[in-house]
Design an enzyme around this catalytic site. Structure first.
Site, PDB file in Angstrom:
ATOM      1  CE  LYS A  58      -2.430  -2.672  -0.533  1.00  0.00           C
ATOM      2  NZ  LYS A  58      -2.489  -4.145  -0.503  1.00  0.00           N
ATOM      3  CB  VAL A 191      -5.844  -9.502  -4.829  1.00  0.00           C
ATOM      4  CG1 VAL A 191      -5.659  -8.224  -4.027  1.00  0.00           C
ATOM      5  CG2 VAL A 191      -7.293  -9.935  -4.831  1.00  0.00           C
ATOM      6  CB  ILE A 192      -0.790 -10.467  -4.984  1.00  0.00           C
ATOM      7  CG1 ILE A 192      -1.314 -10.573  -3.539  1.00  0.00           C
ATOM      8  CG2 ILE A 192       0.711 -10.216  -4.994  1.00  0.00           C
ATOM      9  CD1 ILE A 192      -0.727 -11.699  -2.718  1.00  0.00           C
ATOM     10  CD  GLU A 211      -5.585 -15.510 -14.136  1.00  0.00           C
ATOM     11  OE1 GLU A 211      -4.950 -14.960 -13.228  1.00  0.00           O
ATOM     12  OE2 GLU A 211      -5.964 -16.703 -14.066  1.00  0.00           O
ATOM     13  N   GLY A 278      -0.698 -17.105  -6.330  1.00  0.00           N
ATOM     14  CA  GLY A 278      -1.414 -17.496  -5.119  1.00  0.00           C
ATOM     15  C   GLY A 278      -0.467 -17.839  -3.987  1.00  0.00           C
ATOM     16  CG  ASP A 319      -3.113 -15.727   5.105  1.00  0.00           C
ATOM     17  OD1 ASP A 319      -4.191 -15.154   5.336  1.00  0.00           O
ATOM     18  OD2 ASP A 319      -2.228 -15.241   4.368  1.00  0.00           O
ATOM     19  CG  HIS A 451     -24.030  17.430  -1.351  1.00  0.00           C
ATOM     20  ND1 HIS A 451     -23.907  16.629  -2.473  1.00  0.00           N
ATOM     21  CD2 HIS A 451     -24.000  18.719  -1.792  1.00  0.00           C
ATOM     22  CE1 HIS A 451     -23.823  17.407  -3.541  1.00  0.00           C
ATOM     23  NE2 HIS A 451     -23.863  18.678  -3.161  1.00  0.00           N
TER      24      HIS A 451
HETATM   25  P1  FAD Z   1       1.297 -14.012   8.316  1.00  0.00           P
HETATM   26  O1  FAD Z   1       1.106 -12.567   8.201  1.00  0.00           O
HETATM   27  O2  FAD Z   1       1.894 -14.761   7.181  1.00  0.00           O
HETATM   28  O3  FAD Z   1       2.182 -14.219   9.625  1.00  0.00           O
HETATM   29  C1  FAD Z   1       2.612 -15.468  10.038  1.00  0.00           C
HETATM   30  C2  FAD Z   1       3.830 -15.283  10.902  1.00  0.00           C
HETATM   31  O4  FAD Z   1       4.133 -16.524  11.507  1.00  0.00           O
HETATM   32  C3  FAD Z   1       5.091 -14.887  10.111  1.00  0.00           C
HETATM   33  O5  FAD Z   1       5.755 -13.843  10.783  1.00  0.00           O
HETATM   34  C4  FAD Z   1       5.938 -16.144  10.124  1.00  0.00           C
HETATM   35  O6  FAD Z   1       7.325 -15.873  10.102  1.00  0.00           O
HETATM   36  C5  FAD Z   1       5.541 -16.750  11.463  1.00  0.00           C
HETATM   37  N1  FAD Z   1       5.752 -18.189  11.566  1.00  0.00           N
HETATM   38  C6  FAD Z   1       5.381 -19.167  10.690  1.00  0.00           C
HETATM   39  N2  FAD Z   1       5.729 -20.384  11.171  1.00  0.00           N
HETATM   40  C7  FAD Z   1       6.340 -20.160  12.374  1.00  0.00           C
HETATM   41  C8  FAD Z   1       6.915 -21.007  13.353  1.00  0.00           C
HETATM   42  N3  FAD Z   1       6.905 -22.329  13.221  1.00  0.00           N
HETATM   43  N4  FAD Z   1       7.461 -20.442  14.444  1.00  0.00           N
HETATM   44  C9  FAD Z   1       7.451 -19.078  14.615  1.00  0.00           C
HETATM   45  N5  FAD Z   1       6.905 -18.238  13.723  1.00  0.00           N
HETATM   46  C10 FAD Z   1       6.354 -18.773  12.627  1.00  0.00           C
HETATM   47  N6  FAD Z   1      -4.404  -8.774   3.122  1.00  0.00           N
HETATM   48  C11 FAD Z   1      -5.271  -7.781   3.374  1.00  0.00           C
HETATM   49  O7  FAD Z   1      -6.204  -7.981   4.157  1.00  0.00           O
HETATM   50  N7  FAD Z   1      -5.143  -6.561   2.782  1.00  0.00           N
HETATM   51  C12 FAD Z   1      -4.155  -6.283   1.913  1.00  0.00           C
HETATM   52  O8  FAD Z   1      -4.064  -5.168   1.398  1.00  0.00           O
HETATM   53  C13 FAD Z   1      -3.210  -7.301   1.617  1.00  0.00           C
HETATM   54  N8  FAD Z   1      -2.197  -7.072   0.762  1.00  0.00           N
HETATM   55  C14 FAD Z   1      -1.272  -8.043   0.544  1.00  0.00           C
HETATM   56  C15 FAD Z   1      -0.240  -7.776  -0.333  1.00  0.00           C
HETATM   57  C16 FAD Z   1       0.723  -8.734  -0.584  1.00  0.00           C
HETATM   58  C17 FAD Z   1       1.863  -8.428  -1.517  1.00  0.00           C
HETATM   59  C18 FAD Z   1       0.651  -9.989   0.096  1.00  0.00           C
HETATM   60  C19 FAD Z   1       1.696 -11.042  -0.114  1.00  0.00           C
HETATM   61  C20 FAD Z   1      -0.396 -10.271   0.959  1.00  0.00           C
HETATM   62  C21 FAD Z   1      -1.374  -9.300   1.187  1.00  0.00           C
HETATM   63  N9  FAD Z   1      -2.456  -9.532   2.039  1.00  0.00           N
HETATM   64  C22 FAD Z   1      -3.372  -8.550   2.272  1.00  0.00           C
HETATM   65  C23 FAD Z   1      -2.631 -10.821   2.724  1.00  0.00           C
HETATM   66  C24 FAD Z   1      -2.149 -10.717   4.173  1.00  0.00           C
HETATM   67  O9  FAD Z   1      -0.796 -10.341   4.169  1.00  0.00           O
HETATM   68  C25 FAD Z   1      -2.355 -12.036   4.878  1.00  0.00           C
HETATM   69  O10 FAD Z   1      -3.706 -12.426   4.780  1.00  0.00           O
HETATM   70  C26 FAD Z   1      -1.992 -11.919   6.342  1.00  0.00           C
HETATM   71  O11 FAD Z   1      -0.652 -11.526   6.506  1.00  0.00           O
HETATM   72  C27 FAD Z   1      -2.216 -13.253   7.055  1.00  0.00           C
HETATM   73  O12 FAD Z   1      -1.940 -13.088   8.404  1.00  0.00           O
HETATM   74  P2  FAD Z   1      -1.445 -14.304   9.290  1.00  0.00           P
HETATM   75  O13 FAD Z   1      -1.195 -13.730  10.649  1.00  0.00           O
HETATM   76  O14 FAD Z   1      -2.360 -15.449   9.164  1.00  0.00           O
HETATM   77  O15 FAD Z   1      -0.054 -14.780   8.656  1.00  0.00           O
HETATM   78  P1  AMP Z   2      -4.750 -15.239  -6.464  1.00  0.00           P
HETATM   79  O1  AMP Z   2      -4.938 -16.660  -6.027  1.00  0.00           O
HETATM   80  O2  AMP Z   2      -5.970 -14.368  -6.314  1.00  0.00           O
HETATM   81  O3  AMP Z   2      -3.533 -14.615  -5.854  1.00  0.00           O
HETATM   82  O4  AMP Z   2      -4.491 -15.262  -8.027  1.00  0.00           O
HETATM   83  C1  AMP Z   2      -3.504 -16.029  -8.642  1.00  0.00           C
HETATM   84  C2  AMP Z   2      -3.868 -16.161 -10.110  1.00  0.00           C
HETATM   85  O5  AMP Z   2      -2.776 -16.782 -10.817  1.00  0.00           O
HETATM   86  C3  AMP Z   2      -5.109 -17.003 -10.379  1.00  0.00           C
HETATM   87  O6  AMP Z   2      -6.063 -16.216 -11.055  1.00  0.00           O
HETATM   88  C4  AMP Z   2      -4.594 -18.164 -11.241  1.00  0.00           C
HETATM   89  O7  AMP Z   2      -5.513 -18.537 -12.242  1.00  0.00           O
HETATM   90  C5  AMP Z   2      -3.321 -17.580 -11.873  1.00  0.00           C
HETATM   91  N1  AMP Z   2      -2.353 -18.604 -12.302  1.00  0.00           N
HETATM   92  C6  AMP Z   2      -1.941 -19.697 -11.634  1.00  0.00           C
HETATM   93  N2  AMP Z   2      -1.010 -20.411 -12.339  1.00  0.00           N
HETATM   94  C7  AMP Z   2      -0.834 -19.741 -13.520  1.00  0.00           C
HETATM   95  C8  AMP Z   2      -0.009 -19.944 -14.693  1.00  0.00           C
HETATM   96  N3  AMP Z   2       0.842 -20.975 -14.798  1.00  0.00           N
HETATM   97  N4  AMP Z   2      -0.102 -19.046 -15.716  1.00  0.00           N
HETATM   98  C9  AMP Z   2      -0.926 -17.980 -15.611  1.00  0.00           C
HETATM   99  N5  AMP Z   2      -1.715 -17.735 -14.542  1.00  0.00           N
HETATM  100  C10 AMP Z   2      -1.684 -18.587 -13.499  1.00  0.00           C
END
Ligand code: FAD
Ligand code: AMP
Length: 475
Positions: A58, A191-192, A211, A278, A319, A451
């Site tokens: 962001k 999204v990403i 895609e 993904g 996640d 407004h």
């Molecule tokens: P994570 O944030 O992945 O955190 C997990 C943590 O656990 C990490 O620090 C990892 O090192 C630690 N960990 C893992 N295994 C162990 C272990 N065995 N011991 C100790 N520590 C461990 N989501 C949104 O809602 N809005 C957004 O705008 C958005 N933008 C994104 C942009 C990008 C480029 C990406 C990659 C993701 C984005 N997301 C966004 C998704 C979002 O980042 C995730 O949904 C979110 O971080 C998940 O949170 P989490 O706590 O489940 O896991």
């Molecule tokens: P998301 O899961 O929303 O992060 O999106 C990932 C996107 O990557 C999905 O729309 C998939 O269809 C696409 N994707 C996965 N594998 C391939 C590939 N080999 N070539 C092109 N697109 C892909």
């Protein structure tokens, strides 16, 4: 240290750190173990979201949009700037400062709430024992009356295109480029992929997003997705659908991204490739085989509605469990689990989790799409309002897009709200609240909106459901 806690959390991302703070607020003794370490930097809480996801993306989306507008759109406001130039180092430094301020903030919140923050690796053993290995230190055993697993997710790697950290990178790598690639290939228009493609496109890269699916943003309401696709095309983003990436090759022009579509095989010459296909749940090294925590066939930790795993007093959130991979979804699960452990009633309303794509225009939605309602045979009425008729959007010079509301034909209850347009990610909050309170479109119609604000688009779309929009011709 005292090695017995009421709650031990493994993972300090938005799911885990929020669960930790809420547990401590309940007066439960709480430890949060997190393994994240930024290259060359100190360990940091905040997980993917703060260090490599939501926040840095962001920050760059905001900066790159300002750069783009300064170059291309400020003239419309009568603002003349002789020369706009890019200082990518400064832009990246600003991003890193924001990340550091926010991750330091978690440290302070842990201290203020009495959470024991532990940097290192955690592994769940049987009987709620956790093996904790600090970075560079000796392993010790910690015991939790309750355990919350919040280990998050990690990018999926395509076997045919392994990451090399330089030319072929994951989403984190794509946030760290130290120069603007001339030609950027992005695999995946999710999204990403769209957000990262937008950042570098605005900064001057020629971006091709490839895609595999034929349909653009299949999870988004069809009308909204079509409008977004039209806007991205106008901006010059080259999005190729129905194109399955096969691999890469190199020739004298550099890196070639190879894909197949209905017409045959193609190659795009690029300087860098971002693989954004993904994310997968991350449980590497998390679970002793005897810990008794079941995974499903896709690697997610199996949980029930209350995020309980198959092992007693072991929960999992974020996640690493089913549901949308979104920070706020994980945080709400973390709060729910902490409340349940403390003996309170709590649940997550999965029907009203908002989604936002931070492109320009932004795309945001909550609830069901028109296609989902049709497939489920739910009779619904729709109302939409174009930002072209919004006074505020016009004043902002950002009048592309629309707001669309879906409501039950029978009860008038709002079933879905979909927006593509300026600040859609902020606007959707009103819709989430309305749906959380099970509002009808009449409730929105009778709610006074300031407004001129963008929120009037929601008001007008609600009125349009009953063909009563004021600033549009009702058909
Ligand atoms: P994570 O944030 O992945 O955190 C997990 C943590 O656990 C990490 O620090 C990892 O090192 C630690 N960990 C893992 N295994 C162990 C272990 N065995 N011991 C100790 N520590 C461990 N989501 C949104 O809602 N809005 C957004 O705008 C958005 N933008 C994104 C942009 C990008 C480029 C990406 C990659 C993701 C984005 N997301 C966004 C998704 C979002 O980042 C995730 O949904 C979110 O971080 C998940 O949170 P989490 O706590 O489940 O896991
Ligand atoms: P998301 O899961 O929303 O992060 O999106 C990932 C996107 O990557 C999905 O729309 C998939 O269809 C696409 N994707 C996965 N594998 C391939 C590939 N080999 N070539 C092109 N697109 C892909």
């Amino acid at each position: 240290m005292d090695n017995r806690f009421d709650v031990v959390i493994i993972g300090g991302g938005p799911a885990g750190y929020v669960a930790a703070i809420r547990s401590a607020q309940h007066g439960l003794s709480t430890a949060c173990i997190d393994a994240w370490q930024n290259p060359g930097g100190p360990p940091a809480f905040g997980g993917t979201c703060l260090n490599a996801g939501c926040i840095p993306s962001k920050a760059l989306l905001e900066s790159s949009e300002l750069y783009h507008r300064a170059r291309n759109e400020l003239g419309n406001h009568g603002i003349k700037i002789a020369k706009v130039s890019l200082d990518l180092d400064a832009m990246q430094q600003r991003k890193s400062t924001i990340v550091q301020q926010l991750t330091d903030g978690i440290h302070s919140l842990f201290e203020a709430n009495g959470v024991r923050g532990l940097h290192g690796h955690g592994q769940l053993l049987p009987n709620n024992q956790v093996q904790f290995t600090p970075h560079g230190g000796d392993t010790e055993l910690i015991e939790g009356e309750n355990i919350i697993l919040a280990s998050g997710s990690t990018p999926i790697e395509l076997p045919s295109i392994p990451f090399d950290g330089k030319k072929i990178v994951d989403s984190w790598g794509a946030l760290e480029f130290d120069e603007v690639p001339q030609r950027l290939g992005v695999i995946g228009a999710g999204v990403i992929g769209l957000e990262l493609g937008s950042v570098w496109h605005r900064l001057g890269s020629s971006v091709a997003i490839v895609e595999a699916l034929d349909q653009f943003l299949p999870m988004v309401d069809g009308q909204i997705a079509r409008e977004a696709q039209r806007q991205f095309k106008r901006q010059g983003l080259d999005i190729r659908l129905g194109a399955m990436v096969r691999g890469t090759a190199t020739d004298k022009s550099g890196l070639l991204l190879q894909y197949d579509d209905q017409q045959g095989s193609h190659e795009i010459a690029v300087d860098k490739v971002v693989v954004a296909v993904g994310r997968r749940p991350y449980t590497d090294g998390l679970l002793d085989p005897l810990a008794g925590v079941e995974l499903d066939d896709r690697g997610f930790i199996v949980v029930d509605k209350a995020c309980r795993t198959s092992a007693p007093n072991v929960y999992a959130v974020g996640d690493v469990v089913r549901g949308p991979m979104l920070a706020h979804k994980g945080s709400e699960e973390g709060i729910m689990v902490a409340d349940l452990i403390a003996g309170d009633r709590a649940e997550v309303n999965y029907d009203v989790v908002p989604s936002v794509i931070y492109t320009a225009p932004e795309i945001a939605w909550v609830g069901k799409t028109e296609e989902e309602l049709q497939a489920a045979g739910v009779a619904c009425k729709t109302g939409s309002f174009s930002f072209a008729a919004s006074a505020r959007a016009k004043a902002m010079d950002q009048a592309a897009g629309l707001t669309k509301i879906l409501a039950s034909s029978e009860t008038d209850r709002i079933l879905g709200v979909h927006i593509v347009g300026p600040m859609a990610g902020e606007l959707i909050g009103e819709a989430v609240l309305a749906m959380e309170f099970q509002a009808s479109t009449e409730d929105l119609q009778r709610t006074i909106h300031g407004h001129p604000t963008l929120t009037e688009a929601i008001h007008e779309a609600a009125l349009a459901v009953d063909r009563r929009a004021i600033h549009a011709i009702n058909r």
